[in-house]
Scaffold this motif. Sequence first.
Motif, short mmCIF file in Angstrom:
data_model
loop_
_atom_site.label_atom_id
_atom_site.label_comp_id
_atom_site.label_asym_id
_atom_site.label_seq_id
_atom_site.Cartn_x
_atom_site.Cartn_y
_atom_site.Cartn_z
N ASN A 176 0.81 17.31 -39.69
CA ASN A 176 1.21 16.60 -38.45
C ASN A 176 0.33 15.38 -38.20
OD1 ASN A 176 3.21 18.45 -37.90
ND2 ASN A 176 1.87 19.77 -36.65
N HIS A 177 -0.98 15.57 -38.38
CA HIS A 177 -1.90 14.46 -38.10
C HIS A 177 -1.75 13.34 -39.13
CE1 HIS A 177 -3.91 16.12 -34.62
NE2 HIS A 177 -3.99 17.30 -35.21
N ILE A 178 -1.51 13.72 -40.37
CA ILE A 178 -1.31 12.70 -41.41
C ILE A 178 -0.06 11.88 -41.09
CG2 ILE A 178 -0.50 12.46 -43.81
CD1 ILE A 178 -2.72 14.44 -44.59
N ARG A 179 1.00 12.57 -40.58
CA ARG A 179 2.24 11.86 -40.23
C ARG A 179 1.98 10.84 -39.12
NH1 ARG A 179 5.05 15.98 -38.90
NH2 ARG A 179 5.07 16.64 -41.07
N VAL A 180 1.15 11.21 -38.13
CA VAL A 180 0.85 10.28 -37.03
C VAL A 180 0.17 9.02 -37.57
CG1 VAL A 180 -0.58 9.93 -34.95
CG2 VAL A 180 0.73 12.06 -35.24
N LEU A 181 -0.80 9.23 -38.47
CA LEU A 181 -1.56 8.09 -39.04
C LEU A 181 -0.65 7.24 -39.94
CD1 LEU A 181 -4.92 9.91 -39.85
CD2 LEU A 181 -4.59 8.13 -38.13
N GLU A 182 0.24 7.91 -40.66
CA GLU A 182 1.15 7.18 -41.56
C GLU A 182 2.14 6.35 -40.75
OE1 GLU A 182 3.75 9.63 -43.96
OE2 GLU A 182 3.79 8.12 -45.59
N GLU A 183 2.70 6.97 -39.70
CA GLU A 183 3.69 6.25 -38.86
C GLU A 183 3.04 5.06 -38.14
OE1 GLU A 183 5.44 9.35 -36.48
OE2 GLU A 183 6.60 10.12 -38.18
N ALA A 184 1.73 5.17 -37.89
CA ALA A 184 1.04 4.05 -37.22
C ALA A 184 0.68 2.97 -38.24
CB ALA A 184 -0.23 4.56 -36.55
N GLY A 185 0.90 3.28 -39.52
CA GLY A 185 0.58 2.30 -40.58
C GLY A 185 -0.90 2.28 -40.93
N TYR A 186 -1.63 3.34 -40.54
CA TYR A 186 -3.08 3.35 -40.79
C TYR A 186 -3.41 3.95 -42.16
CZ TYR A 186 -3.95 2.39 -35.78
OH TYR A 186 -3.99 1.84 -34.52
N ILE A 187 -2.49 4.75 -42.71
CA ILE A 187 -2.73 5.31 -44.05
C ILE A 187 -1.44 5.24 -44.86
CG2 ILE A 187 -4.53 6.90 -43.25
CD1 ILE A 187 -2.50 9.21 -43.57
N ASP A 188 -1.58 5.22 -46.18
CA ASP A 188 -0.45 5.37 -47.09
C ASP A 188 -0.53 6.75 -47.70
OD1 ASP A 188 0.81 2.89 -46.86
OD2 ASP A 188 -0.68 1.93 -48.20
N VAL A 189 0.61 7.40 -47.84
CA VAL A 189 0.65 8.76 -48.41
C VAL A 189 1.53 8.71 -49.65
CG1 VAL A 189 1.29 11.17 -48.02
CG2 VAL A 189 0.43 9.77 -46.11
N THR A 190 0.98 9.09 -50.80
CA THR A 190 1.80 9.09 -52.02
C THR A 190 1.90 10.53 -52.53
OG1 THR A 190 -0.22 8.56 -53.22
CG2 THR A 190 1.29 6.74 -52.81
N LYS A 191 3.13 10.86 -53.00
CA LYS A 191 3.39 12.22 -53.50
C LYS A 191 3.76 12.12 -54.97
CE LYS A 191 4.54 13.81 -48.92
NZ LYS A 191 4.97 14.96 -48.14
N THR A 192 2.99 12.80 -55.82
CA THR A 192 3.26 12.79 -57.27
C THR A 192 3.24 14.24 -57.75
OG1 THR A 192 0.88 12.57 -57.61
CG2 THR A 192 2.17 10.52 -57.65
N PHE A 193 3.47 14.42 -59.02
CA PHE A 193 3.40 15.77 -59.61
C PHE A 193 2.39 15.77 -60.74
CE2 PHE A 193 6.47 18.55 -57.66
CZ PHE A 193 7.29 17.68 -56.96
N VAL A 194 1.58 16.80 -60.77
CA VAL A 194 0.68 17.03 -61.91
C VAL A 194 1.26 18.26 -62.59
CG1 VAL A 194 -1.69 17.57 -62.63
CG2 VAL A 194 -1.27 16.08 -60.64
N GLY A 195 1.99 18.01 -63.71
CA GLY A 195 2.77 19.11 -64.29
C GLY A 195 3.80 19.49 -63.23
N LYS A 196 3.85 20.74 -62.84
CA LYS A 196 4.84 21.16 -61.83
C LYS A 196 4.23 21.16 -60.43
CE LYS A 196 8.13 23.74 -64.59
NZ LYS A 196 7.93 24.88 -65.55
N ARG A 197 2.93 20.85 -60.36
CA ARG A 197 2.23 20.99 -59.08
C ARG A 197 2.34 19.68 -58.30
NH1 ARG A 197 -2.70 20.46 -56.88
NH2 ARG A 197 -3.55 19.33 -58.71
N PRO A 198 2.84 19.73 -57.05
CA PRO A 198 2.91 18.50 -56.24
C PRO A 198 1.50 18.07 -55.82
CG PRO A 198 3.57 20.38 -54.91
CD PRO A 198 3.32 20.90 -56.30
N LYS A 199 1.28 16.77 -55.82
CA LYS A 199 -0.03 16.26 -55.42
C LYS A 199 0.19 15.17 -54.36
CE LYS A 199 -3.50 13.35 -57.42
NZ LYS A 199 -4.20 12.85 -58.59
N THR A 200 -0.41 15.36 -53.17
CA THR A 200 -0.27 14.38 -52.08
C THR A 200 -1.61 13.69 -51.89
OG1 THR A 200 1.37 15.78 -51.01
CG2 THR A 200 0.31 14.09 -49.64
N THR A 201 -1.58 12.36 -51.97
CA THR A 201 -2.83 11.59 -51.84
C THR A 201 -2.73 10.64 -50.65
OG1 THR A 201 -3.00 11.66 -54.25
CG2 THR A 201 -4.44 10.10 -53.10
N CYS A 202 -3.80 10.57 -49.87
CA CYS A 202 -3.84 9.68 -48.70
C CYS A 202 -4.85 8.57 -48.94
CB CYS A 202 -4.25 10.46 -47.47
SG CYS A 202 -3.18 11.84 -47.08
#
Lengths: 106, 106
Positions: free
Chosen positions: B49-75
């Motif tokens: 929830n808090h990451i979404r608030v910061l992302e919507e305000a344009g204060y952080i970028d959130v990228t979602k990738t996969f390492v093998g089958k494991r999802p990886k979210t980086t801020c």
Amino acid sequence: MGENILDAIDETIHAKVRLGIMSLLTVHGECEFVFLRKELQLTEGNLGNHIRVLEEAGYIDVTKTFVGKRPKTTCKPTALGMEMFQQYLEGLEKIIRMAQTGKPEM
Amino acid sequence: MGENILDAIDETIHAKVRLGIMSLLTVHGECEFVFLRKELQLTEGNLGNHIRVLEEAGYIDVTKTFVGKRPKTTCKPTALGMEMFQQYLEGLEKIIRMAQTGKPEM
């Protein structure tokens, strides 16, 4: 980083308005309700709610007197309030130093 | 005291968890979701929830990738996020100085 950097952030003080109240009480020793309301540009209801939170936590004392017919409400930090506020400021400074030096605090 | 001492306190950053997120991102440049969750001792939902608030305000970028089958979210903080966080820290320092010196900042 060991303990959680947020441990020192006392939510009773951290809420923006309450941070303002405790800061002004620390500078002035004691403040009238009307002064706090003007300085922090708040509605009576909003300020009243935040003062109640601080009073219930034992961080401030609130006294109500009359000047002639006019009610006067005065807020004063308690010893506990001053101590908790100092700890809170130190925790905040630690986060600021960490964020500005780019180095986690050991 | 002129302008309201709380003006510099950006509520998007000031919320305790988001202050922790921005501090860690400033220290580390970028952080994985899992790292933030452990460091700040939060539930996935709460951190999300808090990451979404910061992302919507344009204060952080959130990228979602996969390492093998494991999802990886980086801020990662954006330039705007870094700038707003610096301004926020300066405002906080002003309040701390005021509270510790007992003198209102002109």
